[in-house]
Design an enzyme around this catalytic site. Structure first.
Site, PDB file in Angstrom:
ATOM      1  N   TYR A  90      29.486 -10.018   5.616  1.00 48.05           N
ATOM      2  CA  TYR A  90      30.444 -10.482   6.632  1.00 48.05           C
ATOM      3  C   TYR A  90      30.999 -11.866   6.275  1.00 48.05           C
ATOM      4  O   TYR A  90      31.162 -12.724   7.144  1.00 48.05           O
ATOM      5  CB  TYR A  90      29.771 -10.527   8.012  1.00 48.05           C
ATOM      6  CG  TYR A  90      29.246  -9.197   8.521  1.00 48.05           C
ATOM      7  CD1 TYR A  90      29.812  -7.985   8.105  1.00 48.05           C
ATOM      8  CD2 TYR A  90      28.203  -9.135   9.438  1.00 48.05           C
ATOM      9  CE1 TYR A  90      29.333  -6.752   8.589  1.00 48.05           C
ATOM     10  CE2 TYR A  90      27.728  -7.913   9.927  1.00 48.05           C
ATOM     11  CZ  TYR A  90      28.297  -6.736   9.488  1.00 48.05           C
ATOM     12  OH  TYR A  90      27.829  -5.533   9.965  1.00 48.05           O
ATOM     13  N   ASN A 122      22.542   1.968  -5.215  1.00 48.88           N
ATOM     14  CA  ASN A 122      23.536   1.212  -4.449  1.00 48.88           C
ATOM     15  C   ASN A 122      22.871   0.208  -3.503  1.00 48.88           C
ATOM     16  O   ASN A 122      23.332  -0.921  -3.353  1.00 48.88           O
ATOM     17  CB  ASN A 122      24.413   2.182  -3.655  1.00 48.88           C
ATOM     18  CG  ASN A 122      25.658   1.524  -3.152  1.00 48.88           C
ATOM     19  OD1 ASN A 122      26.468   1.046  -3.950  1.00 48.88           O
ATOM     20  ND2 ASN A 122      25.809   1.436  -1.856  1.00 48.88           N
ATOM     21  N   HIS A 153      17.148   1.837   5.607  1.00 51.95           N
ATOM     22  CA  HIS A 153      17.418   1.794   4.156  1.00 51.95           C
ATOM     23  C   HIS A 153      17.959   0.440   3.681  1.00 51.95           C
ATOM     24  O   HIS A 153      18.011   0.187   2.488  1.00 51.95           O
ATOM     25  CB  HIS A 153      18.336   2.951   3.721  1.00 51.95           C
ATOM     26  CG  HIS A 153      19.800   2.729   3.951  1.00 51.95           C
ATOM     27  ND1 HIS A 153      20.769   3.481   3.312  1.00 51.95           N
ATOM     28  CD2 HIS A 153      20.473   1.849   4.740  1.00 51.95           C
ATOM     29  CE1 HIS A 153      21.971   3.061   3.703  1.00 51.95           C
ATOM     30  NE2 HIS A 153      21.824   2.095   4.568  1.00 51.95           N
ATOM     31  N   ASP A 154      18.347  -0.433   4.634  1.00 51.12           N
ATOM     32  CA  ASP A 154      18.856  -1.759   4.249  1.00 51.12           C
ATOM     33  C   ASP A 154      17.740  -2.728   3.874  1.00 51.12           C
ATOM     34  O   ASP A 154      18.005  -3.734   3.211  1.00 51.12           O
ATOM     35  CB  ASP A 154      19.600  -2.408   5.437  1.00 51.12           C
ATOM     36  CG  ASP A 154      20.977  -1.809   5.669  1.00 51.12           C
ATOM     37  OD1 ASP A 154      21.527  -1.179   4.750  1.00 51.12           O
ATOM     38  OD2 ASP A 154      21.506  -1.985   6.788  1.00 51.12           O
ATOM     39  N   TRP A 167      30.865   8.814   9.828  1.00 44.39           N
ATOM     40  CA  TRP A 167      30.523   9.661  10.979  1.00 44.39           C
ATOM     41  C   TRP A 167      31.639  10.630  11.340  1.00 44.39           C
ATOM     42  O   TRP A 167      31.437  11.578  12.092  1.00 44.39           O
ATOM     43  CB  TRP A 167      30.050   8.817  12.160  1.00 44.39           C
ATOM     44  CG  TRP A 167      28.900   7.957  11.728  1.00 44.39           C
ATOM     45  CD1 TRP A 167      28.783   6.622  11.867  1.00 44.39           C
ATOM     46  CD2 TRP A 167      27.721   8.383  11.008  1.00 44.39           C
ATOM     47  NE1 TRP A 167      27.612   6.179  11.300  1.00 44.39           N
ATOM     48  CE2 TRP A 167      26.939   7.246  10.753  1.00 44.39           C
ATOM     49  CE3 TRP A 167      27.249   9.617  10.524  1.00 44.39           C
ATOM     50  CZ2 TRP A 167      25.726   7.288  10.069  1.00 44.39           C
ATOM     51  CZ3 TRP A 167      26.039   9.664   9.840  1.00 44.39           C
ATOM     52  CH2 TRP A 167      25.299   8.518   9.621  1.00 44.39           C
ATOM     53  N   GLY A 217      23.102  -9.050  19.951  1.00 43.87           N
ATOM     54  CA  GLY A 217      21.783  -9.629  19.737  1.00 43.87           C
ATOM     55  C   GLY A 217      21.365  -9.468  18.289  1.00 43.87           C
ATOM     56  O   GLY A 217      22.144  -8.977  17.466  1.00 43.87           O
ATOM     57  N   ASP A 218      20.125  -9.916  18.018  1.00 41.12           N
ATOM     58  CA  ASP A 218      19.590  -9.846  16.662  1.00 41.12           C
ATOM     59  C   ASP A 218      18.280  -9.070  16.752  1.00 41.12           C
ATOM     60  O   ASP A 218      17.333  -9.537  17.387  1.00 41.12           O
ATOM     61  CB  ASP A 218      19.359 -11.281  16.154  1.00 41.12           C
ATOM     62  CG  ASP A 218      18.823 -11.317  14.746  1.00 41.12           C
ATOM     63  OD1 ASP A 218      18.062 -10.404  14.356  1.00 41.12           O
ATOM     64  OD2 ASP A 218      19.149 -12.270  14.027  1.00 41.12           O
ATOM     65  N   PHE A 219      18.238  -7.874  16.140  1.00 36.17           N
ATOM     66  CA  PHE A 219      17.043  -7.040  16.345  1.00 36.17           C
ATOM     67  C   PHE A 219      15.804  -7.574  15.631  1.00 36.17           C
ATOM     68  O   PHE A 219      14.701  -7.139  15.918  1.00 36.17           O
ATOM     69  CB  PHE A 219      17.294  -5.558  16.080  1.00 36.17           C
ATOM     70  CG  PHE A 219      17.923  -5.169  14.751  1.00 36.17           C
ATOM     71  CD1 PHE A 219      17.434  -5.624  13.551  1.00 36.17           C
ATOM     72  CD2 PHE A 219      18.987  -4.269  14.738  1.00 36.17           C
ATOM     73  CE1 PHE A 219      17.988  -5.231  12.344  1.00 36.17           C
ATOM     74  CE2 PHE A 219      19.564  -3.862  13.533  1.00 36.17           C
ATOM     75  CZ  PHE A 219      19.064  -4.351  12.333  1.00 36.17           C
ATOM     76  N   ASP A 277      24.357  -4.783  18.409  1.00 44.80           N
ATOM     77  CA  ASP A 277      24.662  -5.285  17.054  1.00 44.80           C
ATOM     78  C   ASP A 277      24.864  -6.792  17.122  1.00 44.80           C
ATOM     79  O   ASP A 277      24.849  -7.388  18.215  1.00 44.80           O
ATOM     80  CB  ASP A 277      25.896  -4.571  16.470  1.00 44.80           C
ATOM     81  CG  ASP A 277      25.824  -4.424  14.946  1.00 44.80           C
ATOM     82  OD1 ASP A 277      25.691  -5.454  14.251  1.00 44.80           O
ATOM     83  OD2 ASP A 277      25.900  -3.281  14.446  1.00 44.80           O
TER      84      ASP A 277
END
Ligand code: SAM
Length: 343
Positions: free
Chosen positions: A146, A300, A253-254, A163, A233-235, A209
């Protein structure tokens, strides 16, 4: 038939893979498919070049290669070639169509392609390549992704477009109708939330998010249903909203196993007994010998994130370590699969 030892047909085709991608990506970025869709009639290379402000020679070669790939069609009249789109190009490659993959292509071409140019270093160092590729610190992956509003919107476009293809299949892989309050953690544009709302009329969905993503999603992506709401928010750092079902689509997967376990444990603690978590990921085979596309996705994740693609038992182990039970796995047969676990 000739063997690969006599002549390396398959190898040569593989070597060419990046060029095939770039033919399609370039046509997309230049607006070839949008123009052909709009024009509704076959066009000469000269006219396409004129409309799009390119060289005639370059455009003719590009259009011919697209015909070779069976993405465009051609007919000759009075010595001139006239090009037109196929139904597949109109549906998936033109910008405005309902199933457009345009944003997926732009991100792959402009961000993932340069990152892959540093794959050798990614493998040597075992880490992402934002620093070498874009001169950005690589510790905070999403800060790199970002890095500007434009880049954030491009990434959101990429996320959204998956999606279009797989959304319905992943949200209906299991019957989720018993979960009334659903939170999509890292739900980005709300694309999957909209699919959930469509499939489960009695459920309401909160997209959770980072603040800048929520703001951009509300500004640029219309939510079709008033049962879809947003919360920022920040999870990792803060609290997560309470829910009957947590969706984590392409989140696990991140990240490293350590960060995933911290997040899954937080979800487990917030979740009521009988509540669940739905992981949406591209699953490796148990023995990791495929699918090839997922093996490539895993590389990737090396070059652009902190995580990797995993097999069902790797996800199951993480879920069990976090306290979840009754893990069910569903392969959809498309790009993304689903895993449901219950507290
Ligand atoms: N779930 C979406 C999908 O599958 O299309 C997006 C997946 S994307 C790979 C990861 C998402 O997690 C992004 O939308 C990102 O903004 C969000 N994210 C990353 N770190 C986060 C954090 N600490 N708290 C909340 N969301 C976060």
């Amino acid at each position: 038939s000739q063997s690969e030892l006599d002549y390396p047909f398959k190898l040569l085709e593989y070597f060419n893979g990046f060029r095939v991608s770039k033919v399609i990506f370039s046509a997309c970025e230049l607006g070839v498919f949008d123009l052909l869709l709009k024009s509704q009639e076959a066009m000469s290379a000269q006219r396409v070049a004129q409309e799009l402000g390119t060289s005639v020679d370059g455009m003719e070669r590009l259009l011919d290669a697209l015909v070779g790939l069976e993405i465009l069609e051609v007919e000759r009249a009075e010595g001139t070639a006239f090009y037109s789109s196929t139904d597949v190009a109109n549906l998936y490659l033109a910008k405005g169509s309902a199933k457009s993959l345009h944003d997926m292509i732009v991100y792959r071409s402009q961000t993932i392609y340069p990152l892959w140019n540093n794959m050798v270093d990614a493998i040597r160092e075992g880490k992402n390549q934002y620093e070498k590729t874009f001169g950005l610190p690589s510790e905070d992956v999403f800060q790199a992704i970002y890095r500007s509003e434009e880049e954030m919107l491009k990434f959101m476009g990429l996320m959204n477009s998956s999606w279009v293809l797989d959304g319905h299949d992943v949200v209906t892989a299991f019957d989720l109708s018993r979960f009334q309050r659903i939170v999509d953690l890292g739900g980005c544009t709300g694309a999957l939330a909209n699919e959930l709302a469509r499939a489960y009329p009695a459920s309401s969905i909160t997209v959770f998010d980072l603040p800048e993503v929520v703001e951009a999603a509300q500004k640029h992506y219309s939510q079709e249903d008033n049962r879809v709401a947003f919360q920022s928010g920040d999870f990792f750092r803060g609290e997560i909203p309470s829910a009957d079902l947590y969706v984590l689509a392409r989140i696990v997967h991140d990240w490293s196993e350590e960060k995933c376990l911290a997040l899954l444990k937080k979800i487990y603690e917030t979740c009521q007994p009988g509540g669940g978590v739905l992981l949406v990921e591209a699953l490796l085979f148990e023995n990791k010998r495929g699918p090839l596309m997922v093996q490539i996705f895993s590389l990737n994740m090396l070059v652009e994130a902190e995580g990797k693609e995993r097999s069902p038992s790797e996800y199951t182990n993480m879920l069990n370590k976090s306290g979840f039970r009754d893990v069910q796995v569903c392969r959809t047969g498309k790009s993304y699969d689903a895993i449901l676990a219950i507290r």
